[in-house]
Design an enzyme around this catalytic site. Structure first.
Site, short mmCIF file in Angstrom:
data_model
loop_
_atom_site.label_atom_id
_atom_site.label_comp_id
_atom_site.label_asym_id
_atom_site.label_seq_id
_atom_site.Cartn_x
_atom_site.Cartn_y
_atom_site.Cartn_z
N GLU A 282 0.83 -1.21 0.00
CA GLU A 282 0.00 0.00 0.00
C GLU A 282 0.86 1.26 0.00
O GLU A 282 0.43 2.32 -0.43
CB GLU A 282 -0.96 0.00 1.21
CG GLU A 282 -0.37 0.42 2.53
CD GLU A 282 0.45 -0.69 3.18
OE1 GLU A 282 1.11 -0.41 4.18
OE2 GLU A 282 0.43 -1.82 2.68
N ASP A 324 12.65 18.81 -33.26
CA ASP A 324 12.66 19.90 -34.23
C ASP A 324 14.06 20.50 -34.25
O ASP A 324 14.86 20.25 -33.35
CB ASP A 324 11.62 20.95 -33.82
CG ASP A 324 11.24 21.88 -34.96
OD1 ASP A 324 11.84 21.75 -36.04
OD2 ASP A 324 10.37 22.73 -34.77
#
Length: 880
Positions: A282, A324
């Site tokens: 948990e 790019d």
């Protein structure tokens, strides 16, 4: 339709409009037919639906069941922690669901302008959303283009289209009819929504509005792209299902065995529930949040802002970076790269710079600041020439006092040159010009300027420009062009007092030299590409620029720049997805691409199972940024790109991506350590209880004791492992594949071997002390302490899965050392504080007992180191 490929007359006929524009009645009818000139609204999910979606995870189901069980056992602290974990994950997920809507809203903001149109034969200002196909729009420098417009008039018109096409240089506009296959970046007779007019004036017809525009298509694409799970999310979903299944089977088995032995059903339910709760990690969701948040802060130090938590871990799995060119690998601005003159003398070079400075309309907006802080406005080429001259020691304002400008022929895309007329106001040292004498300075396209020249300046004097001299200059022009440089020529001539200044007398000029300009590659880009290749990451150059420019940049940064590994957007359109898949691994450079091409490239790599990062800064990049596993926007990019992206590079530097990937790998590596730590403990507790039940022995630990151990193990030590610093070896390994299991071979080996050894050792301890002393409380105390001690010792070995424990600095993580002290303190509190000891039904331990437990812990470390040694040796052999 292909509006750029038809005549003005045909467009007027198709749109049923005229030079005088539409009438207001007709404009109203068309507005009702086509709808407002705005981007499409995305269908919004209800808040209830968004909230419910956060629970669609097997790990969340397991946590909710664990919370219910711990509440039933009256372990309210554990129940509260588990519930808080679920709440935290739900809240974070809830707020992340709206990022696509935010991107759409940002796109819409582009349209909040007014346009000057002709309606009913007169000029009117209308709101951009009221534009309709057929409207005649007037354009001037400074205007935002608010629809897709076909030009019918263009006077020295230039548009800044980087946000849509990716090109760093302004696009010069004309009214010429173009071919149908002309790519978006080359459509000189069109201007598009979302771009800006930076020079000249023009007039055109609105041909597309709203979602029919190029920008609108991007907005529609954003809506259609599904949000995909990150590699870690996919693995956690699979792992959680596997975990839930086996814990359920193990729990049922233990419960049935206990009943068969005549044990109380209530006692068996409590012990099975306690084992299940202890075994379910948990704390994993909380630790994941912490480790990703810490990683985000580390990445921020590398000038990369992580907008989405899950993107931090995805970085570690990136195997392809589609980048790019402009602003990422390059500086994003034009600079003078090379000056060529007949004799390459310093005097001639300075003359070239002087012409470039005075035949120039760039201005400094803040001249009172230092040079490095100057803001220079104007055409990008004028800016570059201005800056080069200033850096060479020239002062335009002082120079103009001596060489005063009196007239100008502005740059025109059809003429491809700019000329200025100057008058000498006083005698200049080293010049043969008299006060009052006039001179023409000329700059422009080399082929145009050379055709206007009859002489050339050489060796400080004027010579006739011979065919051989012309060939020499043209050879240099071809050489510079092949390197992807943009080239200008400069010239001058004296102008007699009687001679009028204008286009007719711009002949008989004296050629001075050539200026080559480029958007320079960043100094650190080459090293960053080298690191990528060494880390098994494939860098791909994807740009809207011309092929030669892309090829030149690729060569500079270390990518293969041969013709066979370059593909242009127009060629990409001619092949199918299957054909693209076959050649994909051979292509390193994509030139003249449009938004749809970027999506195809990313999708093709994702089909191969690769984790793709995509950089971009413009509106045109938005859909690709969203589609990529990690969208990386530039800090200077558009708001649209930043809203869609997962990460924003604050300094626009490609190197920032590489540093962020390194941090991402550190996050993933630390997560691996935590998973081994968590699951080896759960494995031990389940098997230890199971063996005891099968052997018909009393339970070696009680439910409350298991939950206390769970608190010791799953709290601060796991958090501390999340803060482990980076390991240098990480960037010499290949990225983890998307389909690779969450637990690899080495991790399973550590969990299994450590688990088997620990179970056998603890079972032997329990059986020995119970049978020899007949003191069940004491035997359980030794087992309890052993279960608590061994993970704290083994955590030291788990600080690194790639090197031996003695090879690492034990003090490089202060929080880890503090967590060890805290965990031992919690263990000692359970053993020596009477109140807690009675609740947990434990007994105090003697010195000899601690000696046995410490030896047990050291053996755990040695076992892990043996497993790591064999795993690392196997890796080295594979590498060789």
């Amino acid at each position: 339709m292909d509006w750029h490929a038809v005549s003005n007359r045909e467009i007027f006929a198709r749109l049923k409009t005229a030079e005088s524009g539409l009438s207001f009645d007709e404009a109203g009818k068309r507005l009702a037919k086509y709808g407002p000139n705005e981007l499409p609204e995305e269908k919004r999910l209800t808040k209830f639906k968004i909230f419910f979606n956060q629970f669609k995870s097997p790990l969340i189901y397991i946590l909710l069941i664990a919370a219910a069980i711990t509440f039933f056992l009256k372990e309210f602290v554990d129940s509260g922690v588990i519930t808080a974990t679920v709440f935290l994950n739900t809240v974070v997920g809830f707020f992340e669901e709206n990022k696509a809507e935010k991107a759409i809203q940002r796109l819409k903001k582009v349209l909040k302008y007014r346009a000057l149109v002709i309606r009913g034969g007169r000029e009117h200002k209308v709101n951009s959303e009221d534009l309709v196909p057929g409207d005649i729009v007037l354009l001037e420098a400074g205007d935002k283009v608010t629809a897709d417009i076909r030009l019918v008039e263009a006077k020295n018109l230039q548009a800044e289209e980087a946000a849509l096409t990716g090109e760093s240089s302004p696009s010069a506009k004309s009214v010429k009819i173009l071919g149908k296959g002309t790519v978006l970046a080359d459509r000189e007779n069109m201007v598009y929504m979302g771009t800006s007019i930076i020079r000249g004036r023009g007039r055109g017809m609105v041909v597309s509005t709203g979602e029919d525009t190029e920008l609108g298509r991007i907005a529609l694409t954003l809506r259609e792209i599904e949000e995909e799970k990150t590699p870690l999310q996919e693995k956690l979903v699979k792992f959680s299902k596997w975990l839930a299944f086996w814990f359920f089977i193990a729990g049922i088995f233990l419960f049935l065995v206990g009943l068969a032995q005549g044990r109380s059903p209530v006692d068996m339910f409590l012990i099975v529930a306690a084992v299940a709760v202890a075994s379910v990690p948990e704390g994993l969701a909380i630790v994941m949040t912490v480790i990703l948040a810490v990683g985000m802060q580390r990445i921020l130090k590398a000038n990369a802002l992580v907008r989405k938590l899950v993107a931090a871990e995805t970085l570690g799995s990136v195997s392809v970076i589609c980048s790019d060119k402009t602003g990422t690998l390059t500086l994003g601005k034009m600079l003078v790269d090379h000056i060529f003159t007949e004799t390459q003398s310093e005097e001639a070079r300075m003359r070239v710079l002087e012409i470039g400075l005075l035949c120039n309309n760039a201005i400094v907006e803040n001249p009172e600041n230092e040079l490095k802080d100057w803001v220079i406005s104007g055409d990008s080429i004028d800016q570059a020439l201005f800056l080069a001259a200033v850096q060479a020691g020239m002062d335009k304002s002082e120079l103009e006092k001596s060489i005063f400008r009196i007239d100008e022929v502005p740059f025109d895309e059809e003429k491809k040159y700019m000329a200025t007329l100057h008058e000498f106001k006083k005698k200049i040292l080293g010049r043969n010009f008299s006060p009052g004498q006039k001179i023409i300075y000329l700059k422009g396209a080399p082929e145009k300027i050379i055709s206007m020249c009859e002489e050339v300046e050489a060796n400080g004097h004027i010579e006739k420009l011979t065919p051989e001299g012309i060939r020499k200059f043209k050879k240099k022009i071809d050489e510079l062009a092949s390197r992807g440089l943009r080239i200008l020529a400069t010239a001058y001539k004296l102008n007699s007092a009687s001679e009028e200044f204008g286009e007719k007398n711009l002949n008989g000029m004296t050629l001075v030299g050539l200026v080559a300009l480029k958007d320079p590659v960043r100094a650190e880009a080459k090293e960053a590409i080298k690191i990528c290749l060494g880390a098994g990451i494939r860098p791909i150059l994807v740009t809207g620029d011309h092929m030669l420019t892309a090829q030149a940049v690729a060569g500079e940064i270390g990518l293969a720049a041969e013709e066979k590994n370059i593909l242009e957007g127009k060629d990409l359109d001619k092949i199918s997805d299957n054909e693209l898949d076959k050649i994909l691994k051979n292509i390193d450079i994509y030139a003249r691409v449009e938004p749809r091409h970027k999506l195809r490239i990313i999708t093709a790599w994702q089909r191969r199972g690769e984790v793709v990062a995509m950089t971009g800064d413009g509106v045109n990049d938005a859909s690709a940024l969203k589609k990529a596993d990690v969208g990386v926007a530039l800090g200077t990019g558009t708001d649209v790109a930043k809203e869609v992206a997962d990460i924003v590079l604050l300094d626009d530097n490609f190197n920032g991506i590489v540093r962020a990937v390194k941090e991402g790998r550190t996050i993933f590596e630390n997560l691996r350590k935590i998973l081994v730590y968590f699951f080896s403990d759960g494995f031990c507790e389940v098997v230890l209880v199971g063996i005891s039940l099968l052997a018909g022995l009393p339970l070696p630990v009680l439910a409350a004791q298991i939950l206390w151990i769970n608190f010791i193990e799953h709290s601060t030590p796991a958090m501390a492992l999340a803060l482990e610093p980076e390991e240098q070896e990480l960037m010499s390994k290949k990225p983890v594949k998307r389909n690779a299991p969450l637990l690899d071979r080495e991790m399973k080996a550590i969990i299994f071997s450590k688990g088997v050894f620990t179970v056998l050792a603890l079972f032997s301890l329990f059986y020995y002390f119970w049978s020899s002393t007949e003191n069940l409380v004491y035997a359980r105390t030794m087992t309890f302490a052993g279960l608590a001690v061994y993970p704290l010792f083994s955590a030291w070995s788990l600080k690194s899965l790639r090197s031996a424990v003695w090879e690492k600095n034990p003090f490089n993580n202060k929080f880890f050392n503090m967590s060890m002290v805290f965990s031992f303190a919690v263990l000692l509190a359970a053993l020596y504080i009477p109140f807690l000891r009675d609740i947990l039904r434990l007994a105090p331990l003697r010195f000899v007992d601690w000696f046995i437990l410490i030896c047990f812990g050291i053996l755990n470390i040695l076992l892990i180191e043996v497993v790591k040694y064999f795993s690392l040796s196997r890796e080295k052999r594979k590498a060789v």
